[in-house]
Scaffold this motif. Structure first.
Motif, mmCIF file in Angstrom:
data_model
loop_
_atom_site.group_PDB
_atom_site.id
_atom_site.type_symbol
_atom_site.label_atom_id
_atom_site.label_comp_id
_atom_site.label_asym_id
_atom_site.label_seq_id
_atom_site.Cartn_x
_atom_site.Cartn_y
_atom_site.Cartn_z
ATOM 1 N N ASP A 24 0.833 -1.216 -0.104
ATOM 2 C CA ASP A 24 -0.174 -0.083 -0.044
ATOM 3 C C ASP A 24 0.856 1.329 0.010
ATOM 4 O O ASP A 24 1.413 1.337 1.031
ATOM 5 C CB ASP A 24 -0.972 -0.118 1.230
ATOM 6 C CG ASP A 24 -1.880 1.052 1.187
ATOM 7 O OD1 ASP A 24 -1.945 1.692 0.176
ATOM 8 O OD2 ASP A 24 -2.693 1.288 2.136
ATOM 9 N N THR A 25 0.748 1.989 -0.906
ATOM 10 C CA THR A 25 1.975 3.164 -1.406
ATOM 11 C C THR A 25 1.145 4.199 -1.019
ATOM 12 O O THR A 25 1.784 5.082 -0.765
ATOM 13 C CB THR A 25 2.336 3.156 -2.710
ATOM 14 O OG1 THR A 25 1.139 3.287 -3.645
ATOM 15 C CG2 THR A 25 3.144 1.919 -3.210
ATOM 16 N N ILE A 77 3.873 16.825 -7.966
ATOM 17 C CA ILE A 77 3.373 15.705 -7.360
ATOM 18 C C ILE A 77 3.485 14.472 -8.257
ATOM 19 O O ILE A 77 3.929 13.497 -7.698
ATOM 20 C CB ILE A 77 2.087 15.992 -7.229
ATOM 21 C CG1 ILE A 77 1.904 17.037 -6.101
ATOM 22 C CG2 ILE A 77 1.315 14.643 -6.803
ATOM 23 C CD1 ILE A 77 0.350 17.323 -5.528
ATOM 24 N N ILE A 78 3.645 14.702 -9.475
ATOM 25 C CA ILE A 78 3.752 13.461 -10.344
ATOM 26 C C ILE A 78 5.068 12.750 -10.207
ATOM 27 O O ILE A 78 4.917 11.694 -10.188
ATOM 28 C CB ILE A 78 3.554 13.852 -11.697
ATOM 29 C CG1 ILE A 78 2.189 14.108 -12.121
ATOM 30 C CG2 ILE A 78 4.079 12.914 -12.812
ATOM 31 C CD1 ILE A 78 1.776 14.756 -13.608
ATOM 32 N N PRO A 79 6.206 13.560 -10.222
ATOM 33 C CA PRO A 79 7.620 12.584 -9.778
ATOM 34 C C PRO A 79 7.402 12.022 -8.340
ATOM 35 O O PRO A 79 8.063 11.114 -8.259
ATOM 36 C CB PRO A 79 8.562 13.931 -9.799
ATOM 37 C CG PRO A 79 7.912 14.973 -10.664
ATOM 38 C CD PRO A 79 6.353 14.792 -10.406
ATOM 39 N N MET A 80 6.544 12.539 -7.712
ATOM 40 C CA MET A 80 6.482 11.784 -6.228
ATOM 41 C C MET A 80 5.738 10.478 -6.571
ATOM 42 O O MET A 80 6.222 9.240 -5.881
ATOM 43 C CB MET A 80 5.716 12.570 -5.329
ATOM 44 C CG MET A 80 6.220 13.896 -4.707
ATOM 45 S SD MET A 80 5.406 14.626 -3.550
ATOM 46 C CE MET A 80 6.093 16.216 -3.409
ATOM 47 N N LEU A 93 7.383 6.132 -6.473
ATOM 48 C CA LEU A 93 6.509 4.981 -5.734
ATOM 49 C C LEU A 93 6.320 3.825 -6.705
ATOM 50 O O LEU A 93 5.689 2.966 -6.402
ATOM 51 C CB LEU A 93 5.428 5.298 -4.976
ATOM 52 C CG LEU A 93 5.802 6.641 -3.847
ATOM 53 C CD1 LEU A 93 4.762 6.763 -3.320
ATOM 54 C CD2 LEU A 93 6.781 5.745 -2.655
ATOM 55 N N GLY A 94 6.611 3.937 -8.163
ATOM 56 C CA GLY A 94 6.323 2.982 -9.042
ATOM 57 C C GLY A 94 5.235 3.194 -9.946
ATOM 58 O O GLY A 94 4.833 2.397 -10.702
ATOM 59 N N ASP A 96 -0.540 7.175 -15.931
ATOM 60 C CA ASP A 96 -1.588 6.711 -15.005
ATOM 61 C C ASP A 96 -1.753 7.648 -13.839
ATOM 62 O O ASP A 96 -2.629 7.320 -12.845
ATOM 63 C CB ASP A 96 -1.116 5.234 -14.475
ATOM 64 C CG ASP A 96 -1.002 4.303 -15.426
ATOM 65 O OD1 ASP A 96 -1.775 4.509 -16.581
ATOM 66 O OD2 ASP A 96 -0.423 3.303 -15.537
ATOM 67 N N VAL A 97 -1.252 8.967 -13.689
ATOM 68 C CA VAL A 97 -1.166 9.554 -12.695
ATOM 69 C C VAL A 97 -2.230 10.865 -13.301
ATOM 70 O O VAL A 97 -1.895 11.600 -14.068
ATOM 71 C CB VAL A 97 0.281 10.101 -12.106
ATOM 72 C CG1 VAL A 97 -0.004 11.125 -10.821
ATOM 73 C CG2 VAL A 97 0.882 8.964 -11.605
#
Length: 221
Positions: free
Chosen positions: A32-33, A184-187, A191-192, A197-198
């Motif tokens: 759970d990320t 935020i997208i690089p964060m 996390l994979g 998909d973001v």
């Protein structure tokens, strides 16, 4: 035939090993990320994402009038030598920020490999409001008094309100959204998650002038 028996046994051993590994992989729980992502986002408690500089000349034309009526006919006449005009140049900086400390797990929705982060409304701050007093120009007629400090303060406040009314044309909220997404997208990818998909969105897409005034913070420095 005996020569092939070791080869067959080795082949069977490899198949059993692969089958066991696959079963272990299937049994391995998915990580759970979301809590890790929330923790990472909340580190930037006040993330300034956009900034605009504004310049506006506030003018006022004040003329004394004589109002009355003759034979039930109303009239209004400008009194001679009673006009006042002033022009006040004002500069200000408007900043937009997102309070990341308000992001919780409820703001993050995951559907398979896809993830959506809903950010709180951007907040606006008007800072560095400045008047170039040397460039203030005024004309006061003989029968009028100069502008008092109280009158100048009222005009300056009207100028600030006029600048706030111009904020929708600055598109600073749209800039804040785009900048927040780029951060935020690089964060998420760290996390994979795959970048495609973001999705980063906000609670609302458009704000009225009254709503923009509510987003303004009382901060002037």
């Amino acid at each position: 035939m005996k020569k092939f028996i070791p080869i067959i046994l080795a082949f069977i051993t490899v198949l059993l090993s692969c089958s066991k590994s696959n079963k272990q992989a299937e049994k391995q729980p998915e990580i759970d990320t979301i809590p890790m992502l929330v923790s990472q986002i909340q580190k930037d408690s006040r993330l300034y994402t956009a900034e605009c500089h504004m310049h506006k000349i506030i003018t006022q034309n004040d003329v004394k009038q004589l109002n009355g009526s003759i034979l039930n006919n109303k009239f209004s006449v400008n009194l001679p030598f009673s006009s006042r005009q002033i022009a006040i140049p004002m500069d200000a900086t408007v900043k937009a920020y997102v309070d990341m400390s308000k992001v919780t797990e409820e703001n993050i929705h995951r559907n398979g490999k896809k993830i959506e982060i809903i950010l709180p409304d951007p907040q606006l701050v008007m800072t560095s409001t400045k008047i170039e007093h040397k460039e203030v120009s005024s004309h006061v007629a003989l029968l009028r008094k100069k502008y008092t400090d109280k009158e100048l303060t009222t005009i300056e406040q009207q100028g600030r309100e006029a600048m706030i009314a111009d904020i929708p044309q600055l598109r600073i909220i749209e800039q804040a959204r785009a900048s927040a997404a780029r951060i935020i997208i690089p964060m998420c990818t760290a996390l994979g998650y795959d970048e495609k998909d973001v999705t980063v969105t906000f609670r609302k897409q458009e704000y009225s002038l009254d709503e923009i005034k509510q987003l303004m913070q009382n901060e002037n420095r």
